[in-house]
Write a protein that holds these residues in place. Structure first.
Motif, short mmCIF file in Angstrom:
data_model
loop_
_atom_site.label_atom_id
_atom_site.label_comp_id
_atom_site.label_asym_id
_atom_site.label_seq_id
_atom_site.Cartn_x
_atom_site.Cartn_y
_atom_site.Cartn_z
N GLU A 7 0.94 -1.40 0.28
CA GLU A 7 -0.13 -0.04 -0.21
C GLU A 7 0.56 1.61 0.31
N ASP A 8 0.63 2.64 -0.81
CA ASP A 8 1.21 3.23 -0.57
C ASP A 8 1.50 3.86 0.37
N GLU A 9 0.69 4.29 1.36
CA GLU A 9 0.64 5.07 2.55
C GLU A 9 1.76 4.46 3.01
N GLN A 10 1.50 3.64 2.93
CA GLN A 10 2.69 2.22 4.24
C GLN A 10 4.09 2.20 3.81
N LEU A 11 4.23 2.05 2.17
CA LEU A 11 5.77 2.61 1.26
C LEU A 11 5.73 3.46 2.05
N ILE A 12 5.74 4.37 1.93
CA ILE A 12 5.70 5.63 1.66
C ILE A 12 6.22 5.90 2.95
N GLN A 13 6.59 5.59 4.69
CA GLN A 13 6.60 5.50 5.67
C GLN A 13 7.95 4.78 5.53
N TRP A 14 7.57 3.41 4.92
CA TRP A 14 8.90 2.28 5.46
C TRP A 14 10.29 2.75 4.38
N LEU A 15 9.32 3.39 3.08
CA LEU A 15 11.26 4.12 2.74
C LEU A 15 11.47 5.22 3.38
N ARG A 16 11.20 6.26 3.68
CA ARG A 16 11.19 6.68 4.66
C ARG A 16 12.09 6.32 5.90
N ASN A 17 11.94 4.90 6.65
CA ASN A 17 12.68 5.36 7.17
C ASN A 17 13.99 4.37 7.03
N TYR A 18 13.68 3.71 5.93
CA TYR A 18 14.90 2.35 5.49
C TYR A 18 15.79 4.03 4.96
N SER A 19 14.99 4.78 4.16
CA SER A 19 16.51 5.90 3.56
C SER A 19 16.98 6.35 4.60
N LEU A 20 16.63 6.78 5.81
CA LEU A 20 16.42 7.79 7.56
C LEU A 20 18.00 6.76 7.06
N HIS A 21 17.93 5.18 7.64
CA HIS A 21 18.81 4.66 8.63
C HIS A 21 20.09 3.82 6.91
N LEU A 22 19.69 3.97 5.80
CA LEU A 22 20.30 3.81 4.65
C LEU A 22 22.24 4.13 4.91
N THR A 23 22.17 5.23 4.96
CA THR A 23 23.12 6.38 5.30
C THR A 23 24.53 5.89 5.83
N THR A 24 24.15 5.09 7.25
CA THR A 24 24.95 4.77 8.07
C THR A 24 25.04 3.74 8.09
N VAL A 25 23.93 3.00 7.73
CA VAL A 25 24.01 1.50 7.80
C VAL A 25 24.65 0.66 6.76
N GLY A 26 24.18 1.14 6.05
CA GLY A 26 24.92 1.56 4.60
C GLY A 26 25.93 1.03 4.22
N VAL A 27 26.73 1.74 4.66
CA VAL A 27 28.51 1.65 4.57
C VAL A 27 28.90 0.66 4.95
N VAL A 28 28.31 0.96 6.38
CA VAL A 28 29.30 -0.67 7.71
C VAL A 28 28.74 -1.95 6.23
N LEU A 29 27.67 -1.68 5.91
CA LEU A 29 27.46 -3.35 4.89
C LEU A 29 27.18 -3.24 3.98
N GLY A 30 28.85 -3.05 3.51
CA GLY A 30 29.39 -3.18 2.62
C GLY A 30 28.53 -2.31 0.76
N ILE A 31 27.33 -1.24 1.19
CA ILE A 31 26.75 -0.02 -0.24
C ILE A 31 27.65 0.63 -0.09
N THR A 32 28.20 1.39 -1.02
CA THR A 32 28.98 2.67 -1.48
C THR A 32 28.58 3.32 -1.36
N PRO A 33 29.10 4.56 -1.29
CA PRO A 33 28.43 5.81 -0.81
C PRO A 33 27.23 6.23 -2.30
#
Length: 94
Positions: A7-33
């Protein structure tokens, strides 16, 4: 990947949360800047389109974002430092 809401509304919230944490968690887990920047830009664009109701069946931007998202999630989950109880919870993968 059943943790990504359909569902769009839930997806928006999920994506916002994911994006918020991606910057710090992603680097630790091998995602490039560069990958983080690209994915966050795509998430921002798709989220805005969802809010404005600009996405339609002819627009495959959402599908491209989901494909890229799945690729990055798989990359992070296969990283030796990945912890479901920490990283998975922060990113909304559990």
């Amino acid at each position: 990947m059943n943790y990504i809401p359909k569902e769009d509304e839930q997806l928006i919230q999920w994506l916002r949360n994911y994006s918020l944490h991606l910057t710090t968690v992603g680097v630790v887990l091998g995602i490039t800047p560069a990958e983080i920047a690209s994915l966050n830009a795509l998430i921002f664009d798709v989220t805005n389109d969802l809010i404005q109701r600009r996405l339609n069946d002819e627009n495959d931007k959402r599908e491209k974002m989901l494909e890229f998202l799945h690729k990055m999630i798989n990359k992070m989950k296969s990283h030796p430092l990945y912890k479901e109880s920490d990283h998975g919870k922060k990113l909304g993968l559990v």
